[in-house]
Design a protein around this motif. Structure first.
Motif, PDB file in Angstrom:
ATOM      1  N   LEU A  15     -14.632  -1.761   2.372  1.00  0.00           N
ATOM      2  CA  LEU A  15     -15.536  -0.616   2.406  1.00  0.00           C
ATOM      3  C   LEU A  15     -15.279   0.269   3.622  1.00  0.00           C
ATOM      4  O   LEU A  15     -15.106  -0.216   4.739  1.00  0.00           O
ATOM      5  N   ASP A  16     -15.261   1.584   3.370  1.00  0.00           N
ATOM      6  CA  ASP A  16     -15.137   2.601   4.424  1.00  0.00           C
ATOM      7  C   ASP A  16     -13.837   2.510   5.212  1.00  0.00           C
ATOM      8  O   ASP A  16     -13.767   2.975   6.356  1.00  0.00           O
ATOM      9  N   THR A  17     -12.808   1.930   4.608  1.00  0.00           N
ATOM     10  CA  THR A  17     -11.488   1.928   5.238  1.00  0.00           C
ATOM     11  C   THR A  17     -10.784   3.247   4.923  1.00  0.00           C
ATOM     12  O   THR A  17     -11.125   3.934   3.959  1.00  0.00           O
ATOM     13  N   PRO A  18      -9.791   3.642   5.732  1.00  0.00           N
ATOM     14  CA  PRO A  18      -9.109   4.924   5.514  1.00  0.00           C
ATOM     15  C   PRO A  18      -8.337   4.929   4.198  1.00  0.00           C
ATOM     16  O   PRO A  18      -8.091   3.877   3.592  1.00  0.00           O
ATOM     17  N   PRO A  19      -7.939   6.121   3.744  1.00  0.00           N
ATOM     18  CA  PRO A  19      -7.126   6.219   2.522  1.00  0.00           C
ATOM     19  C   PRO A  19      -5.866   5.378   2.623  1.00  0.00           C
ATOM     20  O   PRO A  19      -5.311   5.172   3.713  1.00  0.00           O
ATOM     21  N   ASP A  20      -5.423   4.876   1.479  1.00  0.00           N
ATOM     22  CA  ASP A  20      -4.272   3.978   1.432  1.00  0.00           C
ATOM     23  C   ASP A  20      -3.397   4.400   0.257  1.00  0.00           C
ATOM     24  O   ASP A  20      -3.863   4.516  -0.875  1.00  0.00           O
ATOM     25  N   GLY A  21      -2.118   4.604   0.537  1.00  0.00           N
ATOM     26  CA  GLY A  21      -1.217   5.092  -0.494  1.00  0.00           C
ATOM     27  C   GLY A  21      -1.127   4.198  -1.706  1.00  0.00           C
ATOM     28  O   GLY A  21      -0.981   4.681  -2.833  1.00  0.00           O
ATOM     29  N   ALA A  22      -1.218   2.884  -1.507  1.00  0.00           N
ATOM     30  CA  ALA A  22      -1.098   1.964  -2.644  1.00  0.00           C
ATOM     31  C   ALA A  22      -2.227   2.182  -3.643  1.00  0.00           C
ATOM     32  O   ALA A  22      -2.004   2.232  -4.864  1.00  0.00           O
ATOM     33  N   PHE A  23      -3.451   2.327  -3.161  1.00  0.00           N
ATOM     34  CA  PHE A  23      -4.590   2.539  -4.049  1.00  0.00           C
ATOM     35  C   PHE A  23      -4.564   3.951  -4.643  1.00  0.00           C
ATOM     36  O   PHE A  23      -4.961   4.156  -5.791  1.00  0.00           O
ATOM     37  N   ASP A  24      -4.102   4.924  -3.863  1.00  0.00           N
ATOM     38  CA  ASP A  24      -3.980   6.291  -4.394  1.00  0.00           C
ATOM     39  C   ASP A  24      -3.015   6.321  -5.571  1.00  0.00           C
ATOM     40  O   ASP A  24      -3.265   7.007  -6.584  1.00  0.00           O
ATOM     41  N   ARG A  25      -1.907   5.593  -5.460  1.00  0.00           N
ATOM     42  CA  ARG A  25      -0.933   5.576  -6.560  1.00  0.00           C
ATOM     43  C   ARG A  25      -1.502   4.913  -7.802  1.00  0.00           C
ATOM     44  O   ARG A  25      -1.205   5.321  -8.935  1.00  0.00           O
ATOM     45  N   ILE A  26      -2.319   3.881  -7.613  1.00  0.00           N
ATOM     46  CA  ILE A  26      -2.933   3.217  -8.768  1.00  0.00           C
ATOM     47  C   ILE A  26      -3.877   4.166  -9.486  1.00  0.00           C
ATOM     48  O   ILE A  26      -3.894   4.240 -10.731  1.00  0.00           O
ATOM     49  N   ALA A  27      -4.675   4.933  -8.745  1.00  0.00           N
ATOM     50  CA  ALA A  27      -5.575   5.911  -9.377  1.00  0.00           C
ATOM     51  C   ALA A  27      -4.780   6.963 -10.121  1.00  0.00           C
ATOM     52  O   ALA A  27      -5.132   7.344 -11.262  1.00  0.00           O
ATOM     53  N   ALA A  28      -3.710   7.463  -9.508  1.00  0.00           N
ATOM     54  CA  ALA A  28      -2.893   8.486 -10.169  1.00  0.00           C
ATOM     55  C   ALA A  28      -2.246   7.932 -11.438  1.00  0.00           C
ATOM     56  O   ALA A  28      -2.161   8.633 -12.469  1.00  0.00           O
ATOM     57  N   LEU A  29      -1.792   6.673 -11.379  1.00  0.00           N
ATOM     58  CA  LEU A  29      -1.160   6.066 -12.557  1.00  0.00           C
ATOM     59  C   LEU A  29      -2.170   5.863 -13.676  1.00  0.00           C
ATOM     60  O   LEU A  29      -1.864   6.078 -14.865  1.00  0.00           O
ATOM     61  N   ALA A  30      -3.391   5.480 -13.327  1.00  0.00           N
ATOM     62  CA  ALA A  30      -4.425   5.318 -14.354  1.00  0.00           C
ATOM     63  C   ALA A  30      -4.687   6.645 -15.061  1.00  0.00           C
ATOM     64  O   ALA A  30      -4.804   6.691 -16.305  1.00  0.00           O
TER      65      ALA A  30
END
Length: 438
Positions: free
Chosen positions: A29-44
């Motif tokens: 919770l409340d951690t900075p943006p992370d490229g790995a999770f951003d890529r998962i959202a974009a792929l979804a």
């Protein structure tokens, strides 16, 4: 495919306490943006050909977005039922084909307000023990359906998020364990270091004394040492030195050196004899092994009737002591020519004498001080230390050490080796009252 709670279904998981504990455990919770999770959202979003997607974590009273795609400026929502908060109630994909037809979803802020969500699909992010932390979601502003292949892919993405969280947690625990290991090593090093130094210097009548030890690394035991102790005939012996190496080997050598010098002084308080005795012990103890050696200065104090102290000083490869005279001058009490102890077949030790009169003080130090470097890279050296002491004009042993500690703080990271300090001073005589009032 649509999975939706019935009107009588609970609005929160049965064991919400355990679920929230799992959320806290992963420290996401409340951690900075992370490229790995951003890529998962974009792929979804790409798999569903949808304009929006999130990686969402459901907290006690909010839904926080670890990653978003197409939802600029939205970091999360309240924990309103209908979308994420409802999706974590199920262990399978949760789909709302048209929010207008779903009373729970229709009341959600993302549905009734911007961006006006109509379609929603989510797969739960589930821990190995079955706790659902949140969801990987896709959202659209038009009603639609989802294929089984799309929902399978969404579950795979949720599993990837869980794998990433496990990796993060493992890294966090590894770092925490390493920090604890370092902290424990520091505690042990400090405890061991204390056993190698006298807990306090004894009170010498007519003399002020002070000592300090500065470690360059909190993780290692240093090899610098000092001591001051009485002899049977009213004299006092003192020494200061530096053994080779760091860590446990240096600690063992330091302990041997310190107690050998104490015993040698009782047997024969002649300073050169004490250093020669130590040389013999070190060669005998480490015979056949890698040579273990040290530098040291050893002295004997003899009080004089006028309040002064006669000092006999011997050195074995050690920097000169510095005497600060009552008139403000700084004098090197040199034992140049004295050789390393425990290294050479027939070492030479050099002896000299001096006198500490009222108002005088004497500083002994290890080479961690003079080998320290200024911010520009230049070495302090004996000349730099002498200039510093002359400028401060400290008189008492305590003031002398305080002045050197200010210098060490100024040098900061330029101090790369341990430094031991031992200072002696004879208090100045009080001025004659007649002279005071003239």
């Amino acid at each position: 495919m649509t999975t939706r709670p019935s009107p009588s279904s609970p609005t929160r998981p049965a064991d919400e306490t355990a679920r929230l504990a799992a959320v806290r455990r992963y420290r996401i919770l409340d951690t900075p943006p992370d490229g790995a999770f951003d890529r998962i959202a974009a792929l979804a979003a790409r798999i569903f050909d949808a304009p929006m997607a999130t990686v969402a974590i459901v907290d006690s009273d909010r839904v926080w977005f670890k990653a978003t795609h197409g939802l600029d400026g939205i970091a999360g929502t309240g924990r309103d039922p209908g979308l994420c908060a409802s999706a974590i109630l199920h262990g399978e994909p949760y789909v709302v084909t048209d929010a207008v037809d779903d009373a729970r979803a229709l009341a959600h802020c993302l549905v009734r307000g911007d961006p006006g969500v109509r379609f929603y699909a989510a797969a739960p992010i589930t821990t190995a023990d079955g706790q659902r932390l949140g969801t990987v979601d896709v959202l659209d502003t038009r009603p639609r359906t989802a294929t089984d292949d799309q929902l399978d892919a969404l579950q795979d993405l949720a599993a990837l998020v869980m794998d990433e969280l496990e990796l993060r947690l493992s890294a966090i625990r590894t770092v925490a364990a390493e920090r604890e290991r370092r902290a424990e090593a520091e505690r042990l090093a400090r405890a061991l270091q204390r056993t190698l130094l006298p807990p306090a210097l004894p009170a010498v009548p007519g003399l002020r004394t002070a000592a300090a030890y500065h470690t360059a690394s909190a993780h290692e035991v240093g090899g610098d040492f000092y001591d001051l102790f009485p002899l049977d005939d009213g004299r006092w012996a003192f020494f200061l030195g530096d053994v080779c190496g760091k860590g446990a080997d240096a600690a063992a050598l330091t302990s041997l050196t310190r107690y050998t010098l104490r015993a040698a002084a009782i047997y024969d308080p002649d300073p050169c004899a004490a250093l020669a005795n130590l040389d013999t012990v070190l060669k005998g103890e480490y015979q056949g092994n890698s040579p273990r050696y040290c530098t040291a200065v050893f002295g004997v104090l003899r009080p004089l009737p006028d309040g002064s102290f006669a000092i006999t000083l011997a050195g074995g490869g050690h920097p000169s002591a510095l005497a600060l005279r009552a008139d403000g001058t700084v004098q090197a009490i040199s034992t140049a020519g004295g050789q390393l102890i425990g290294m050479l077949p027939h070492p030479q030790f050099v002896q000299t004498t001096t006198r500490l009169s009222p108002g005088d003080s004497l500083l002994m130090y290890t080479d961690g001080l003079t080998e320290a470097r200024h911010p520009d890279g230049s070495m302090l050296g004996e000349e730099g230390l002498t200039a510093h002491l002359a400028a401060t004009a400290a008189r008492s042993a305590e003031d002398l050490l305080a002045s050197v500690e200010v210098l060490l703080q100024h040098l900061g990271e330029g101090v790369s080796d341990d430094t031991a300090l031992l200072a002696l001073s004879v208090p100045a005589r009080p001025q004659n009252r007649t002279q005071e009032y003239r």
